[in-house]
Write an enzyme that holds these catalytic residues in place. Structure first.
Site, PDB file in Angstrom:
ATOM      1  N   ARG A 151       0.853  -1.212   0.000  1.00 60.64           N
ATOM      2  CA  ARG A 151       0.000   0.000   0.000  1.00 60.64           C
ATOM      3  C   ARG A 151       0.873   1.240   0.000  1.00 60.64           C
ATOM      4  O   ARG A 151       0.610   2.189  -0.722  1.00 60.64           O
ATOM      5  CB  ARG A 151      -0.926  -0.019   1.208  1.00 60.64           C
ATOM      6  CG  ARG A 151      -2.260  -0.716   0.989  1.00 60.64           C
ATOM      7  CD  ARG A 151      -2.142  -2.107   0.367  1.00 60.64           C
ATOM      8  NE  ARG A 151      -3.419  -2.766   0.250  1.00 60.64           N
ATOM      9  CZ  ARG A 151      -3.966  -3.531   1.199  1.00 60.64           C
ATOM     10  NH1 ARG A 151      -3.301  -3.776   2.319  1.00 60.64           N
ATOM     11  NH2 ARG A 151      -5.141  -4.085   1.014  1.00 60.64           N
ATOM     12  N   ASP A 180      -0.045  -6.389  -3.619  1.00 57.98           N
ATOM     13  CA  ASP A 180      -1.461  -6.127  -3.349  1.00 57.98           C
ATOM     14  C   ASP A 180      -2.046  -5.390  -4.552  1.00 57.98           C
ATOM     15  O   ASP A 180      -1.351  -5.190  -5.550  1.00 57.98           O
ATOM     16  CB  ASP A 180      -1.639  -5.337  -2.040  1.00 57.98           C
ATOM     17  CG  ASP A 180      -2.887  -5.800  -1.290  1.00 57.98           C
ATOM     18  OD1 ASP A 180      -3.988  -5.664  -1.857  1.00 57.98           O
ATOM     19  OD2 ASP A 180      -2.762  -6.326  -0.168  1.00 57.98           O
ATOM     20  N   HIS A 251      -6.636  -9.511  -4.145  1.00 52.54           N
ATOM     21  CA  HIS A 251      -5.592  -8.498  -3.902  1.00 52.54           C
ATOM     22  C   HIS A 251      -4.513  -8.544  -4.984  1.00 52.54           C
ATOM     23  O   HIS A 251      -3.320  -8.485  -4.688  1.00 52.54           O
ATOM     24  CB  HIS A 251      -4.975  -8.681  -2.510  1.00 52.54           C
ATOM     25  CG  HIS A 251      -5.901  -8.273  -1.398  1.00 52.54           C
ATOM     26  ND1 HIS A 251      -6.216  -6.959  -1.149  1.00 52.54           N
ATOM     27  CD2 HIS A 251      -6.598  -9.001  -0.484  1.00 52.54           C
ATOM     28  CE1 HIS A 251      -7.056  -6.895  -0.114  1.00 52.54           C
ATOM     29  NE2 HIS A 251      -7.310  -8.117   0.303  1.00 52.54           N
ATOM     30  N   GLU A 321      -9.840 -12.169   1.389  1.00 49.55           N
ATOM     31  CA  GLU A 321     -10.702 -11.186   0.734  1.00 49.55           C
ATOM     32  C   GLU A 321     -10.712 -11.320  -0.784  1.00 49.55           C
ATOM     33  O   GLU A 321     -10.353 -10.402  -1.508  1.00 49.55           O
ATOM     34  CB  GLU A 321     -10.254  -9.773   1.145  1.00 49.55           C
ATOM     35  CG  GLU A 321     -10.399  -9.545   2.641  1.00 49.55           C
ATOM     36  CD  GLU A 321      -9.912  -8.166   3.104  1.00 49.55           C
ATOM     37  OE1 GLU A 321     -10.593  -7.588   3.961  1.00 49.55           O
ATOM     38  OE2 GLU A 321      -8.865  -7.693   2.627  1.00 49.55           O
ATOM     39  N   THR A 463      -0.715  -0.498   5.651  1.00 50.75           N
ATOM     40  CA  THR A 463      -0.188   0.865   5.555  1.00 50.75           C
ATOM     41  C   THR A 463      -1.011   1.816   4.684  1.00 50.75           C
ATOM     42  O   THR A 463      -0.478   2.795   4.184  1.00 50.75           O
ATOM     43  CB  THR A 463       1.259   0.826   5.028  1.00 50.75           C
ATOM     44  OG1 THR A 463       1.250   0.183   3.735  1.00 50.75           O
ATOM     45  CG2 THR A 463       2.180   0.086   5.960  1.00 50.75           C
ATOM     46  N   GLU A 464      -2.313   1.543   4.522  1.00 50.84           N
ATOM     47  CA  GLU A 464      -3.127   2.455   3.708  1.00 50.84           C
ATOM     48  C   GLU A 464      -2.957   3.920   4.138  1.00 50.84           C
ATOM     49  O   GLU A 464      -2.880   4.807   3.290  1.00 50.84           O
ATOM     50  CB  GLU A 464      -4.614   2.087   3.800  1.00 50.84           C
ATOM     51  CG  GLU A 464      -5.006   0.821   3.069  1.00 50.84           C
ATOM     52  CD  GLU A 464      -4.950  -0.416   3.946  1.00 50.84           C
ATOM     53  OE1 GLU A 464      -4.200  -0.422   4.947  1.00 50.84           O
ATOM     54  OE2 GLU A 464      -5.657  -1.390   3.625  1.00 50.84           O
TER      55      GLU A 464
END
Ligand code: ACM
Length: 547
Positions: A151, A180, A251, A321, A463-464
């Site tokens: 991220r 990702d 992802h 996800e 770490t967005e």
């Protein structure tokens, strides 16, 4: 007070005994097998004190003895150590170099916070180690930190520094989240577009996905294969295993934007996709085709060459996800389900994971994945990172799979540390230093046999909203100190833990973190420049205190 963190198993400090003075004449007696530890001692304590710590034999009055002596440390395992300090000598014994390495971290703490600096600040300083006997060993063999460098990219030198910080806290697993939707961070020579295209994005959502702000600066970066080798070797020298993660089949938008044939091209125009510039879960997942399997076998082949089995026995394949909408619409995916005789899309995901489980196992590695890999049946021998609470970990352990406990409700360090309005870009639950200190990695009620499958625990750092090293420091510290004690020390049950005593020891530990140059969250709240006023986060209100 020496205030060790993490707390050792047993420590005695005889009253009135003279300590050991470290000076120009102090030598290090490092027999065969311990030379690398002596080098690290010089690089750390030597640099901070400015003392030569020259090689030397026993018999001198000022000696630090390093001893590989399994007989003397019976019951302390390969990571335990015995440290004995009196006026004449420091004697460190362990069954293996890892134990000596952790003992050196304790020795450095005994010297005081300034022993964590990179050069001496007072030439007249007298360095004294208090007289003591310390017996120590870790509770868990897996004491980890996952860092998401996808991220936001973290430059190599900052990763090396992070490894030093892990070592200082006696943590021994670095889970390296390399890919990702928002970026691909490892050079794969046979697929150059993964980094040419996949390693950068033209802009980035600033704050949570509902934020209206954008950072219009292109963001990117990746590690060359030599960078990775350097990181792995640096970690190995510090007795840290690296778990590389390549996320499949979800992802994966960065990879698909580089190689559109990896996506579900019969459902969406994958040639129009780019590296994602926002946060959340995208519907753009890998297509369940042979071509995709072969592509990722190629990726993993290069990866195994970069992460040797000795220090990376586990390879993480993500598995979290993965929305199934495109597979539901895709004639190709549906044909695959029929051809394989699968019940549904969950089983298709399971087929994907099982393929790589077999592939990795045949190459002497073990697959680990997020707990979604349990859905549709878990591959034999696979291990699970239990992130959605305890449930996945319990189910996996009871089914005989090894588990690493990292529930988001407790040890996701991207979550805010305080409920106040000053937390920068607040995300998720309030998880204070005390909450982390009271985290219990072994779910209550597990049978002894199932509990034996809990390899240990790790804290996860997504770490967005962490654009740089200072933001990562702020989220990770001081909570990683509490986490380290949970993972290493033999603490009582959560409710009985002496948090007040831990906080007292933290007073000294903050001084160590200052010496190390860590931008932690101060106990009184963020400093003005650590705040991010006006940037939208995603607080979750009313979440139960411990999941
Ligand atoms: C995860 O937090 N999606 C593993």
């Amino acid at each position: 007070m020496v205030n060790l963190i993490p707390a050792p198993l047993r420590a005695e400090y005889p009253t009135g005994a003279a300590g050991f003075v470290l000076d120009q004449d102090t030598v290090v007696d490092a027999p065969a097998g311990t030379e690398a530890i002596a080098c690290l001692l010089r690089a750390g304590v030597g640099a901070a004190t400015g003392l030569p710590l020259a090689p030397g034999g026993d018999g001198s009055g000022h000696v630090i003895r390093l001893r590989l002596d399994p007989g003397a440390v019976d019951g302390l395992g390969s990571e335990g150590y015995l440290l004995a300090v009196d006026a004449d000598a420091v004697t460190l014994r362990a069954a293996a170099p890892a134990g000596l390495h952790w003992g050196i971290q304790t020795l450095r703490q005994l010297l005081g916070p300034d022993a964590h600096r990179s050069a001496p600040v007072d030439p007249d300083r007298i360095w004294t180690v208090p007289s003591c006997t310390i017996e120590d060993r870790p509770r868990f063999g897996w004491r980890g930190l996952m860092l998401d460098v996808a991220r936001h990219f973290m430059p190599k030198t900052d990763v090396l520094r992070q490894l030093d910080l892990l070592a200082a806290h006696k943590l021994n697993v670095f889970h390296f989240h390399l890919t990702d939707d928002q970026g691909w961070r490892v050079e794969i020579k046979r697929y150059p577009r993964l980094t040419e295209v996949g390693s950068w994005r033209s802009r980035t959502k600033y704050g949570h996905r509902a934020s209206e702000l954008w950072d219009e600066t292109p963001h990117g970066g990746y590690y060359t294969q030599d960078d990775i080798r350097e990181i792995v070797a640096y970690a190995a020298a510090r007795h840290i295993r690296v778990v590389p993660e390549i996320d499949i089949p979800g992802h994966s938008q960065a990879a698909i934007s580089a190689y559109p044939e990896l996506g579900n091209a019969d459902v969406v125009d994958t040639t129009a996709l780019s590296v994602w510039d926002s946060w959340g879960v995208t519907p753009n997942v890998l297509a369940p085709t042979d071509r995709v399997l072969r592509f990722y076998e190629g990726v993993f082949e290069e990866l195994l060459g970069l992460f040797p089995a000795a220090t990376s026995p586990f390879v993480h394949i993500g598995g979290d996800e993965c929305p199934k909408d495109q597979w539901k619409q895709s004639p190709t995916a549906q044909a695959r389900i029929r051809e394989l005789g699968l019940a549904d899309e969950d089983e298709l995901q399971s087929w994907f994971i099982r393929h790589f489980d077999g592939w990795l196992t045949a190459r002497g590695r073990r697959l680990i994945g997020w707990d979604e890999i349990l859905e549709g049946g878990l591959a034999e021998g696979a291990a699970v990172s239990s992130w959605r609470g305890y449930a996945g970990g319990i189910a996996a352990a009871e089914a005989g799979h090894d588990v690493v406990m990292c529930p988001e409700q407790q040890v996701y360090l991207d979550h805010r540390q305080d409920g106040g309005p000053d937390e920068p870009m607040p995300i998720g639950y309030v998880r204070s230093l005390e909450d982390v200190y009271r985290f219990e990695p072994v779910p209550p009620g597990l049978t002894e046999e199932a509990a034996g499958h809990v390899l240990g625990t790790q804290a996860n750092v997504w770490t967005e909203v962490m654009q740089n090293r200072a933001r990562v420091d702020y989220q990770v510290f001081p909570r990683l100190a509490a986490f380290a004690e949970v993972a290493w020390s033999a603490l009582p049950a959560s409710a009985d833990r002496d948090f007040a005593g831990f906080e007292q020891r933290m007073a000294t530990h903050y001084a160590r973190l200052d010496a190390l140059g860590v931008d932690y969250r101060p106990p009184g709240g963020p400093l003005p420049w650590q705040r991010r006023p006006g940037i939208l986060g995603r607080p979750i209100e009313g979440a139960p205190p411990h999941g």
